[in-house]
Design an enzyme around this catalytic site. Structure first.
Site, PDB file in Angstrom:
ATOM      1  N   ARG A   1      11.439 -13.247  68.678  1.00 45.09           N
ATOM      2  CA  ARG A   1      12.117 -14.494  68.291  1.00 45.09           C
ATOM      3  C   ARG A   1      11.163 -15.451  67.582  1.00 45.09           C
ATOM      4  NH1 ARG A   1      16.888 -14.457  71.516  1.00 45.09           N
ATOM      5  NH2 ARG A   1      17.637 -15.931  70.007  1.00 45.09           N
TER       6      ARG A   1
ATOM      7  N   ARG B   1      13.991 -21.600  66.842  1.00 48.21           N
ATOM      8  CA  ARG B   1      14.151 -23.035  67.057  1.00 48.21           C
ATOM      9  C   ARG B   1      12.886 -23.797  67.436  1.00 48.21           C
ATOM     10  NH1 ARG B   1      18.740 -22.600  71.314  1.00 48.21           N
ATOM     11  NH2 ARG B   1      17.302 -20.945  71.841  1.00 48.21           N
TER      12      ARG B   1
ATOM     13  N   ARG C   1      18.817 -25.560  60.008  1.00 51.41           N
ATOM     14  CA  ARG C   1      20.000 -25.389  60.850  1.00 51.41           C
ATOM     15  C   ARG C   1      20.844 -26.650  60.967  1.00 51.41           C
ATOM     16  NH1 ARG C   1      22.990 -24.310  63.219  1.00 51.41           N
ATOM     17  NH2 ARG C   1      22.769 -23.688  65.383  1.00 51.41           N
TER      18      ARG C   1
ATOM     19  N   ASP D   1      20.903 -11.323  64.187  1.00 52.70           N
ATOM     20  CA  ASP D   1      21.134 -11.391  65.633  1.00 52.70           C
ATOM     21  C   ASP D   1      21.704 -10.060  66.101  1.00 52.70           C
ATOM     22  OD1 ASP D   1      21.145 -13.653  67.861  1.00 52.70           O
ATOM     23  OD2 ASP D   1      22.774 -12.252  68.264  1.00 52.70           O
TER      24      ASP D   1
ATOM     25  N   TYR E   1      27.817  -8.432  76.112  1.00 51.34           N
ATOM     26  CA  TYR E   1      28.327  -9.642  75.441  1.00 51.34           C
ATOM     27  C   TYR E   1      29.776  -9.462  75.014  1.00 51.34           C
ATOM     28  CZ  TYR E   1      23.769 -11.944  75.201  1.00 51.34           C
ATOM     29  OH  TYR E   1      22.593 -12.564  75.519  1.00 51.34           O
TER      30      TYR E   1
HETATM   31  O1  CP3 Z   1      12.903 -12.736  66.431  1.00 51.88           O
HETATM   32  C1  CP3 Z   1      13.389 -13.401  65.514  1.00 51.88           C
HETATM   33  O2  CP3 Z   1      12.961 -14.517  65.219  1.00 51.88           O
HETATM   34  C2  CP3 Z   1      14.444 -12.743  64.657  1.00 51.88           C
HETATM   35  C3  CP3 Z   1      15.781 -13.167  64.894  1.00 51.88           C
HETATM   36  C4  CP3 Z   1      16.502 -12.896  66.210  1.00 51.88           C
HETATM   37  C5  CP3 Z   1      17.511 -13.789  66.674  1.00 51.88           C
HETATM   38  N1  CP3 Z   1      18.101 -13.207  67.753  1.00 51.88           N
HETATM   39  C6  CP3 Z   1      17.859 -15.068  66.055  1.00 51.88           C
HETATM   40  C7  CP3 Z   1      18.574 -16.099  66.846  1.00 51.88           C
HETATM   41  C8  CP3 Z   1      16.451 -11.824  67.092  1.00 51.88           C
HETATM   42  C9  CP3 Z   1      15.514 -10.627  67.097  1.00 51.88           C
HETATM   43  C10 CP3 Z   1      17.477 -12.020  68.060  1.00 51.88           C
HETATM   44  C11 CP3 Z   1      17.775 -11.062  69.143  1.00 51.88           C
HETATM   45  C12 CP3 Z   1      18.713 -11.443  70.205  1.00 51.88           C
HETATM   46  N2  CP3 Z   1      19.840 -12.207  70.131  1.00 51.88           N
HETATM   47  C13 CP3 Z   1      18.630 -10.956  71.519  1.00 51.88           C
HETATM   48  C14 CP3 Z   1      17.589  -9.981  72.011  1.00 51.88           C
HETATM   49  C15 CP3 Z   1      16.290 -10.640  72.292  1.00 51.88           C
HETATM   50  C16 CP3 Z   1      16.256 -11.382  73.574  1.00 51.88           C
HETATM   51  O3  CP3 Z   1      15.953 -12.599  73.520  1.00 51.88           O
HETATM   52  O4  CP3 Z   1      16.494 -10.784  74.611  1.00 51.88           O
HETATM   53  C17 CP3 Z   1      19.694 -11.506  72.261  1.00 51.88           C
HETATM   54  C18 CP3 Z   1      19.983 -11.300  73.736  1.00 51.88           C
HETATM   55  C19 CP3 Z   1      20.469 -12.302  71.356  1.00 51.88           C
HETATM   56  C20 CP3 Z   1      21.724 -13.039  71.645  1.00 51.88           C
HETATM   57  C21 CP3 Z   1      21.600 -14.474  71.363  1.00 51.88           C
HETATM   58  N3  CP3 Z   1      21.523 -15.019  70.103  1.00 51.88           N
HETATM   59  C22 CP3 Z   1      21.554 -15.550  72.283  1.00 51.88           C
HETATM   60  C23 CP3 Z   1      21.610 -15.383  73.801  1.00 51.88           C
HETATM   61  C24 CP3 Z   1      21.460 -16.740  71.564  1.00 51.88           C
HETATM   62  C25 CP3 Z   1      21.497 -18.171  72.055  1.00 51.88           C
HETATM   63  C26 CP3 Z   1      20.357 -18.540  72.861  1.00 51.88           C
HETATM   64  C27 CP3 Z   1      19.035 -18.350  72.174  1.00 51.88           C
HETATM   65  O5  CP3 Z   1      18.192 -17.623  72.743  1.00 51.88           O
HETATM   66  O6  CP3 Z   1      18.791 -18.915  71.114  1.00 51.88           O
HETATM   67  C28 CP3 Z   1      21.384 -16.384  70.195  1.00 51.88           C
HETATM   68  C29 CP3 Z   1      21.250 -17.306  69.054  1.00 51.88           C
HETATM   69  C30 CP3 Z   1      20.080 -17.098  68.162  1.00 51.88           C
HETATM   70  N4  CP3 Z   1      19.666 -15.909  67.662  1.00 51.88           N
HETATM   71  C31 CP3 Z   1      19.246 -18.125  67.647  1.00 51.88           C
HETATM   72  C32 CP3 Z   1      18.316 -17.501  66.824  1.00 51.88           C
HETATM   73  C33 CP3 Z   1      17.232 -18.156  66.015  1.00 51.88           C
HETATM   74  C34 CP3 Z   1      19.411 -19.617  67.912  1.00 51.88           C
HETATM   75  C35 CP3 Z   1      20.596 -20.088  67.173  1.00 51.88           C
HETATM   76  C36 CP3 Z   1      20.454 -21.496  66.705  1.00 51.88           C
HETATM   77  O7  CP3 Z   1      19.913 -21.690  65.601  1.00 51.88           O
HETATM   78  O8  CP3 Z   1      20.898 -22.390  67.427  1.00 51.88           O
END
Ligand code: CP3
Length: 333
Positions: free
Chosen positions: A18, A22, A31, A67, A143
């Site tokens: 990640r 953020r 964003r 994502d 999910y």
């Molecule tokens: O690593 C990176 O920077 C690349 C992008 C990436 C995102 N999500 C962007 C994102 C990656 C590799 C993911 C994977 C992801 N998404 C996982 C597996 C990794 C882990 O943390 O276990 C999971 C479970 C998700 C599902 C998901 N997407 C959740 C639970 C959420 C909300 C909470 C959170 O952790 O941010 C997201 C949203 C998300 N995905 C954001 C980002 C940058 C935040 C969204 C925003 O801009 O508000």
């Protein structure tokens, strides 16, 4: 790339799960103008976010901005991200009898992702590999079924335990779609891929073996042998051997599993991990000691430094820069 293959590298490479999110003010600013889904659907913005984050922190790899849940829309439900609540899937799949009516996943619908991969490859420094990724069938199914984040996975496990016919059909569908999706990312230019099975640690190892492993394995078997594959799950300390057996060249280790023990149990298999992301929120002295400990337990060869789960939103960027410098400095021979 050398570390993924278990070869000797000049220093321990590092990237952060990640890393493009953020905790960076540039990301938050972008964003404030577009929704998360708009960002994901715009190859230009995906290139900008991915490449900027990697260059800003000097990581040894970039990870595609996308994502794990994007693939869910190929099955019909709508995906949105609600501030504070995380992802929402509407409608969730609660009735096991509906599984038979789900379409086969058509990964042509994710063309914008491959366009992003191509653009990133062109914009990244040549010596920095791009990691593509997807969610593993169990985590994506959780999910899809729960409709959002979950504590106890009760609806997911209800189908898994009580309607295993529908469960296996759903997992098969997700596995076929995910394999094609990763293969398309590889063809577009991803030089490594990671399969995220973030929530699989909520299962007992025997249940993992029966209900999950065949499908993650199907994905690894189906995609190109030419790129290294990383297999990560959180809470997998009791099933590292099964994660390895399911497939992949590198096992991602979470922060609750001692890295030295993971190395011992996994033999020659390269590992990735596993600093607790919470350590990046605090004191540098403690952080330094813990970084050194991960490096020591990782034993250099065949170790990719990473966090043991995703970076937290309130992480100071300065601490990330410090981490990356220290990993390079301490591990350089
Ligand atoms: O690593 C990176 O920077 C690349 C992008 C990436 C995102 N999500 C962007 C994102 C990656 C590799 C993911 C994977 C992801 N998404 C996982 C597996 C990794 C882990 O943390 O276990 C999971 C479970 C998700 C599902 C998901 N997407 C959740 C639970 C959420 C909300 C909470 C959170 O952790 O941010 C997201 C949203 C998300 N995905 C954001 C980002 C940058 C935040 C969204 C925003 O801009 O508000």
């Amino acid at each position: 790339m050398k570390a993924c293959r278990g070869e000797v590298a000049d220093y321990t490479p590092v990237w952060l799960m990640r890393q493009a999110g953020r905790y960076m003010s540039e990301y938050r600013e972008l964003r404030s103008k577009v929704t998360f889904m708009e960002l994901c659907r715009s190859p230009e913005l995906v290139v900008e976010v991915t490449v900027h984050a990697r260059n800003r922190i000097g990581a040894d790899a970039a990870i595609l901005f996308a994502d794990i849940l994007l693939i869910i829309e190929c099955l019909g439900p709508k995906l949105s991200f609600v501030k504070g609540d995380g992802p929402q899937i509407d409608p969730p799949l609660r009735d096991p009898d509906e599984v038979a009516q789900l379409p086969e996943i058509d990964v042509d619908e994710l063309e914008h992702v491959y366009a992003g991969v191509k653009g990133i490859r062109e914009a990244l420094p040549r010596d920095i590999p791009l990691i593509g990724f997807a969610g593993a069938p169990f985590t994506v199914a959780s999910y899809l079924i729960e409709g959002g984040p979950s504590k106890n996975f009760e609806h997911t496990k209800a189908i898994m335990y009580h309607r295993s016919d529908a469960w296996h059909e759903l997992m098969g569908k997700l596995a076929r779609g995910t394999a094609s999706y990763l293969q398309r990312q590889i063809e577009a230019g991803a030089q490594a891929v990671q399969l995220f099975d973030s929530w699989v640690g909520c299962l007992e190892p025997d249940d993992y073996r029966e209900f999950v492993m065949p499908y993650s394995k199907q994905i690894f078997d189906a995609i190109s042998d030419e790129v290294p594959k990383i297999h990560f799950g959180k809470g997998t300390g009791l099933m590292l051997e099964l994660i390895k057996e399911a497939g992949g060249d590198v096992v991602g280790v979470d922060f609750m599993t001692p890295l030295a023990e993971a190395r011992q149990r996994l033999g020659d298999t390269p590992v990735q991990g596993n600093l607790d992301p919470v350590l990046l929120l605090g004191d540098r002295e403690v952080l330094a000691k813990r970084i050194d400990r991960v490096l020591e337990q990782g034993q250099g060869q065949g170790h990719i430094f990473n966090l043991g789960h995703g970076i937290l939103p309130n992480t100071p960027v300065d601490n990330v820069l410090y981490l990356i410098d220290r990993v390079h400095e301490v591990s350089r021979k």
